[in-house]
Design an enzyme around this catalytic site. Structure first.
Site, PDB file in Angstrom:
ATOM      1  N   ASP A 113     -51.779 -54.626  71.608  1.00  0.00           N
ATOM      2  CA  ASP A 113     -50.860 -55.508  70.892  1.00  0.00           C
ATOM      3  C   ASP A 113     -50.927 -55.194  69.397  1.00  0.00           C
ATOM      4  OD1 ASP A 113     -49.542 -58.576  71.595  1.00  0.00           O
ATOM      5  OD2 ASP A 113     -49.897 -58.043  69.499  1.00  0.00           O
ATOM      6  N   GLY A 131     -42.986 -69.602  74.619  1.00  0.00           N
ATOM      7  CA  GLY A 131     -43.612 -68.751  73.613  1.00  0.00           C
ATOM      8  C   GLY A 131     -43.272 -67.281  73.732  1.00  0.00           C
ATOM      9  N   GLN A 132     -42.330 -66.927  74.611  1.00  0.00           N
ATOM     10  CA  GLN A 132     -41.971 -65.507  74.754  1.00  0.00           C
ATOM     11  C   GLN A 132     -41.103 -65.075  73.573  1.00  0.00           C
ATOM     12  OE1 GLN A 132     -39.893 -64.477  78.412  1.00  0.00           O
ATOM     13  NE2 GLN A 132     -40.151 -62.279  78.053  1.00  0.00           N
ATOM     14  N   HIS A 186     -50.312 -60.335  78.778  1.00  0.00           N
ATOM     15  CA  HIS A 186     -51.352 -60.127  77.769  1.00  0.00           C
ATOM     16  C   HIS A 186     -52.702 -60.142  78.482  1.00  0.00           C
ATOM     17  CE1 HIS A 186     -48.785 -61.491  74.211  1.00  0.00           C
ATOM     18  NE2 HIS A 186     -48.094 -61.979  75.219  1.00  0.00           N
ATOM     19  N   HIS A 214     -44.061 -58.992  80.281  1.00  0.00           N
ATOM     20  CA  HIS A 214     -45.357 -58.428  79.910  1.00  0.00           C
ATOM     21  C   HIS A 214     -46.460 -59.440  80.157  1.00  0.00           C
ATOM     22  CE1 HIS A 214     -43.604 -60.329  76.327  1.00  0.00           C
ATOM     23  NE2 HIS A 214     -44.839 -60.652  75.991  1.00  0.00           N
ATOM     24  N   ASN A 256     -46.171 -65.288  78.739  1.00  0.00           N
ATOM     25  CA  ASN A 256     -45.254 -66.284  78.190  1.00  0.00           C
ATOM     26  C   ASN A 256     -43.875 -66.080  78.820  1.00  0.00           C
ATOM     27  OD1 ASN A 256     -47.268 -67.276  76.440  1.00  0.00           O
ATOM     28  ND2 ASN A 256     -46.839 -65.640  74.988  1.00  0.00           N
TER      29      ASN A 256
HETATM   30  P1  DGP Z   1     -44.793 -62.760  73.597  1.00  0.00           P
HETATM   31  O1  DGP Z   1     -44.873 -63.900  72.633  1.00  0.00           O
HETATM   32  O2  DGP Z   1     -45.529 -63.079  74.888  1.00  0.00           O
HETATM   33  O3  DGP Z   1     -43.370 -62.282  73.825  1.00  0.00           O
HETATM   34  O4  DGP Z   1     -45.639 -61.604  72.940  1.00  0.00           O
HETATM   35  C1  DGP Z   1     -45.099 -60.473  72.330  1.00  0.00           C
HETATM   36  C2  DGP Z   1     -46.249 -59.670  71.789  1.00  0.00           C
HETATM   37  O5  DGP Z   1     -45.772 -58.378  71.485  1.00  0.00           O
HETATM   38  C3  DGP Z   1     -46.869 -60.211  70.510  1.00  0.00           C
HETATM   39  O6  DGP Z   1     -48.234 -60.531  70.771  1.00  0.00           O
HETATM   40  C4  DGP Z   1     -46.772 -59.078  69.508  1.00  0.00           C
HETATM   41  C5  DGP Z   1     -46.450 -57.890  70.362  1.00  0.00           C
HETATM   42  N1  DGP Z   1     -45.558 -56.916  69.740  1.00  0.00           N
HETATM   43  C6  DGP Z   1     -44.358 -57.156  69.176  1.00  0.00           C
HETATM   44  N2  DGP Z   1     -43.807 -56.030  68.717  1.00  0.00           N
HETATM   45  C7  DGP Z   1     -44.680 -55.031  69.024  1.00  0.00           C
HETATM   46  C8  DGP Z   1     -44.678 -53.625  68.801  1.00  0.00           C
HETATM   47  O7  DGP Z   1     -43.745 -53.038  68.251  1.00  0.00           O
HETATM   48  N3  DGP Z   1     -45.763 -52.942  69.241  1.00  0.00           N
HETATM   49  C9  DGP Z   1     -46.818 -53.557  69.872  1.00  0.00           C
HETATM   50  N4  DGP Z   1     -47.825 -52.786  70.256  1.00  0.00           N
HETATM   51  N5  DGP Z   1     -46.851 -54.878  70.097  1.00  0.00           N
HETATM   52  C10 DGP Z   1     -45.803 -55.602  69.676  1.00  0.00           C
END
Ligand code: DGP
Length: 122
Positions: A34, A98-99, A107, A105, A92
């Site tokens: 992340d 919270g998505q 976590h 995906h 999420n």
């Molecule tokens: P959610 O809230 O469950 O949709 O989480 C999205 C997650 O994605 C958040 O923890 C940050 C991560 N994220 C967003 N943009 C990028 C990216 O460009 N690269 C990576 N590695 N993670 C990202």
């Protein structure tokens, strides 16, 4: 449910248009760190197909795709050495859940996790 948007950031990562710190890849899933880690270990696992969230994935993905994805989640956690220390899985679902990125995906988080992680944005 809104249509899948193929310009979302994880779709772009899957297409190799933007980089990621990859930790695992197979026919069903890609896993990467992340960009904004909320714990000492914070890895995202995404299916390769165009599914918006768990509601979409669980309803529409073929059984072998669902099985392959969840096997990959387990493999990643094992490969990260988390079996003994333990970890959390968070998915999420929807803006109210919270998505932020609308490609399904999960976590994988382990270590010290802030209390706010995974909060619902009601
Ligand atoms: P959610 O809230 O469950 O949709 O989480 C999205 C997650 O994605 C958040 O923890 C940050 C991560 N994220 C967003 N943009 C990028 C990216 O460009 N690269 C990576 N590695 N993670 C990202």
């Amino acid at each position: 449910m809104a249509a899948y948007d193929p310009t979302n950031i994880f779709a772009r990562i899957l297409r190799g248009e933007i980089p990621c710190k990859k930790v695992y890849e197979d026919d069903f899933a890609l896993a990467f760190h992340d960009v904004n880690p909320q714990a000492p270990v914070h890895v995202l696992v995404i299916p390769k197909g165009p599914y918006i969230n768990n509601m979409d994935f669980s309803a529409h993905a073929p059984a072998d795709v669902v099985a392959g994805f969840w096997r990959a989640v387990g493999t990643v956690a094992r490969d990260l050495g988390l079996e003994d220390q333990g970890y959390r899985l968070v998915a999420n679902n929807g803006a109210g859940g919270g998505q932020v990125v609308f490609h399904f995906h999960v976590h994988i988080v382990s270590g010290k996790t802030p209390p706010g992680f995974g909060r619902v944005h009601a």
